[in-house]
Design an enzyme around this catalytic site. Structure first.
Site, PDB file in Angstrom:
ATOM      1  N   HIS A  53      -5.494  -7.829  -5.452  1.00 22.05           N
ATOM      2  CA  HIS A  53      -4.419  -6.910  -5.116  1.00 22.05           C
ATOM      3  C   HIS A  53      -4.820  -5.901  -4.039  1.00 22.05           C
ATOM      4  O   HIS A  53      -4.265  -5.924  -2.945  1.00 22.05           O
ATOM      5  CB  HIS A  53      -3.946  -6.208  -6.399  1.00 22.05           C
ATOM      6  CG  HIS A  53      -2.814  -5.252  -6.189  1.00 22.05           C
ATOM      7  ND1 HIS A  53      -2.018  -4.799  -7.213  1.00 22.05           N
ATOM      8  CD2 HIS A  53      -2.356  -4.632  -5.071  1.00 22.05           C
ATOM      9  CE1 HIS A  53      -1.103  -3.978  -6.725  1.00 22.05           C
ATOM     10  NE2 HIS A  53      -1.297  -3.856  -5.435  1.00 22.05           N
ATOM     11  N   HIS A  88      -4.392  -2.231   0.701  1.00 22.69           N
ATOM     12  CA  HIS A  88      -4.465  -3.681   0.507  1.00 22.69           C
ATOM     13  C   HIS A  88      -5.490  -4.241   1.495  1.00 22.69           C
ATOM     14  O   HIS A  88      -5.209  -5.177   2.229  1.00 22.69           O
ATOM     15  CB  HIS A  88      -3.088  -4.323   0.742  1.00 22.69           C
ATOM     16  CG  HIS A  88      -2.120  -4.134  -0.382  1.00 22.69           C
ATOM     17  ND1 HIS A  88      -0.885  -4.719  -0.410  1.00 22.69           N
ATOM     18  CD2 HIS A  88      -2.211  -3.429  -1.545  1.00 22.69           C
ATOM     19  CE1 HIS A  88      -0.242  -4.380  -1.532  1.00 22.69           C
ATOM     20  NE2 HIS A  88      -1.024  -3.586  -2.226  1.00 22.69           N
ATOM     21  N   HIS A  99      -3.587   4.073  -1.928  1.00 17.85           N
ATOM     22  CA  HIS A  99      -3.645   2.695  -2.422  1.00 17.85           C
ATOM     23  C   HIS A  99      -3.558   1.744  -1.232  1.00 17.85           C
ATOM     24  O   HIS A  99      -2.574   1.762  -0.497  1.00 17.85           O
ATOM     25  CB  HIS A  99      -2.507   2.436  -3.408  1.00 17.85           C
ATOM     26  CG  HIS A  99      -2.333   0.984  -3.724  1.00 17.85           C
ATOM     27  ND1 HIS A  99      -3.385   0.169  -4.064  1.00 17.85           N
ATOM     28  CD2 HIS A  99      -1.237   0.191  -3.740  1.00 17.85           C
ATOM     29  CE1 HIS A  99      -2.948  -1.059  -4.279  1.00 17.85           C
ATOM     30  NE2 HIS A  99      -1.646  -1.070  -4.081  1.00 17.85           N
ATOM     31  N   GLY A 119      10.102   0.285   0.872  1.00 22.18           N
ATOM     32  CA  GLY A 119      11.020  -0.219   1.900  1.00 22.18           C
ATOM     33  C   GLY A 119      10.547  -0.067   3.329  1.00 22.18           C
ATOM     34  O   GLY A 119      10.099  -1.045   3.918  1.00 22.18           O
ATOM     35  N   SER A 179       7.220   1.460  -5.444  1.00 23.21           N
ATOM     36  CA  SER A 179       7.307   0.837  -6.779  1.00 23.21           C
ATOM     37  C   SER A 179       5.995   1.006  -7.549  1.00 23.21           C
ATOM     38  O   SER A 179       5.938   0.785  -8.755  1.00 23.21           O
ATOM     39  CB  SER A 179       7.630  -0.643  -6.641  1.00 23.21           C
ATOM     40  OG  SER A 179       6.599  -1.282  -5.920  1.00 23.21           O
ATOM     41  N   GLU A 180       4.933   1.418  -6.842  1.00 24.87           N
ATOM     42  CA  GLU A 180       3.634   1.601  -7.501  1.00 24.87           C
ATOM     43  C   GLU A 180       3.363   3.065  -7.839  1.00 24.87           C
ATOM     44  O   GLU A 180       2.217   3.467  -8.027  1.00 24.87           O
ATOM     45  CB  GLU A 180       2.535   1.002  -6.621  1.00 24.87           C
ATOM     46  CG  GLU A 180       2.668  -0.520  -6.543  1.00 24.87           C
ATOM     47  CD  GLU A 180       1.635  -1.198  -5.645  1.00 24.87           C
ATOM     48  OE1 GLU A 180       1.501  -0.781  -4.476  1.00 24.87           O
ATOM     49  OE2 GLU A 180       0.988  -2.138  -6.098  1.00 24.87           O
ATOM     50  N   GLY A 224       0.844  -1.191   0.000  1.00 29.48           N
ATOM     51  CA  GLY A 224       0.000   0.000   0.000  1.00 29.48           C
ATOM     52  C   GLY A 224       0.874   1.233   0.000  1.00 29.48           C
ATOM     53  O   GLY A 224       2.053   1.177   0.384  1.00 29.48           O
ATOM     54  N   ASN A 225       0.314   2.345  -0.455  1.00 26.92           N
ATOM     55  CA  ASN A 225       1.087   3.591  -0.524  1.00 26.92           C
ATOM     56  C   ASN A 225       0.147   4.774  -0.650  1.00 26.92           C
ATOM     57  O   ASN A 225      -1.015   4.623  -1.026  1.00 26.92           O
ATOM     58  CB  ASN A 225       2.095   3.541  -1.687  1.00 26.92           C
ATOM     59  CG  ASN A 225       1.594   2.707  -2.830  1.00 26.92           C
ATOM     60  OD1 ASN A 225       0.721   3.133  -3.581  1.00 26.92           O
ATOM     61  ND2 ASN A 225       2.081   1.480  -2.950  1.00 26.92           N
TER      62      ASN A 225
HETATM   63 ZN   LIG Z   1      -0.329  -2.690  -4.000  1.00 26.77          ZN
END
Ligand SMILES: [Zn+2]
Length: 201
Positions: free
Chosen positions: A158, A97, A95, A45, A75-76, A28-29
Site C-alpha cells: 500500500h 505511496h 501518507h 478527488g 477516504s483515508e 496519498g494524503n
Molecule cells: Zn493510501
C-alpha cells in the site's frame, strides 16, 4: 491567505510530494493538526499535484467535517485521526505511496536506513505492517499502534505513513524513507551484497 495558513502548507507539501513521486494524482494524503481534535486534510478527488487551499478540509478526529468548500476529506482520514489520538506530539501526518519503500517493505518486512541522514530522520529500521483494507478503522488502528514508538511505518502493498511536529519534518521523513529504500535495494541487489552484514550488523 498568509504563509502561516496550514492550508497553504498542505497544498505546497502535497505538490512537492507529488513531484517527488511519493504521492500520485489520487493516492496519498497529508494532514496538519490545529488543535487536540481538529486537523486540516487533503481532499478525496482532486489531483494531488494541483490542489488549491480551498480544496483542503477541516475535520475532527471523530470524523466530523467542520469546514469545507464542498470537498470530501480523503477516504483515508481515519488513519490520520487515529495517529493524532495515539501521538499527542504529532502535528502533521503524511501518507505516501512511494514505490520502492512499498515494494521493499512488503517483500522484506523492513526498510533499514543506511545513510546518516536516514538514521537521523527515521531513527532506525522501519517496520512493515500487514495489509488491511484502505479507509478502515482496522488499518487506522494498526498504523497508529505501530507509530506509538516510531515516526514511520510501511503498510504491506500500500504505502507508508510518517508523522512529525511540523509538516516539513513529516514530509522529510517520508522522503528519507523512500531514499532509504532506494539505498537498501541497491545494497541488497549489489554483486557485493554479501558485504551487507559489514554495513549493518
Ligand atoms: Zn493510501
Amino acid at each position: 491567505v498568509s504563509l502561516a495558513d496550514p492550508r497553504e502548507e498542505l497544498v505546497r507539501v502535497s505538490r512537492l510530494l507529488y513531484l517527488r513521486g511519493l504521492v500520485t494524482a489520487a493516492g496519498g494524503n497529508v494532514s496538519f493538526r490545529v488543535s487536540d481534535e481538529m486537523f486540516w486534510i487533503t481532499p478525496s478527488g482532486p489531483h494531488k499535484g494541483t490542489l488549491s487551499p480551498s480544496d483542503v478540509v477541516l475535520m475532527s478526529t471523530s470524523g466530523e467535517v467542520v469546514e469545507t468548500s464542498g470537498r470530501k476529506p480523503s477516504s483515508e482520514w481515519r488513519m490520520h485521526a487515529a495517529v493524532y489520538r495515539a501521538r499527542t506530539d504529532a502535528r502533521a501526518v503524511v501518507h505516501t505511496h512511494g514505490p520502492l519503500s512499498t515494494t521493499l517493505g512488503t517483500t522484506s518486512g523492513v526498510v533499514r536506513p543506511m545513510s546518516e541522514e536516514g538514521i537521523i530522520y527515521l531513527g532506525g529500521a522501519v517496520r512493515c505492517i500487514r495489509w488491511r483494507r484502505a479507509g478502515t478503522w482496522e488499518l487506522a488502528e494498526a498504523v497508529a499502534n505501530s507509530l506509538r514508538d516510531s515516526n514511520a511505518v510501511i503498510i504491506e502493498r500500500h504505502g507508508a505513513v510518517t508523522l512529525g511536529p511540523t509538516l516539513e519534518i513529516a514530509a522529510a521523513r517520508a522522503e528519507a524513507l523512500e531514499e532509504a529504500a532506494e539505498l537498501y535495494l541497491g545494497a541488497l541487489t549489489s554483486p557485493r551484497a554479501c558485504w551487507r552484514s559489514v554495513l549493518w550488523p
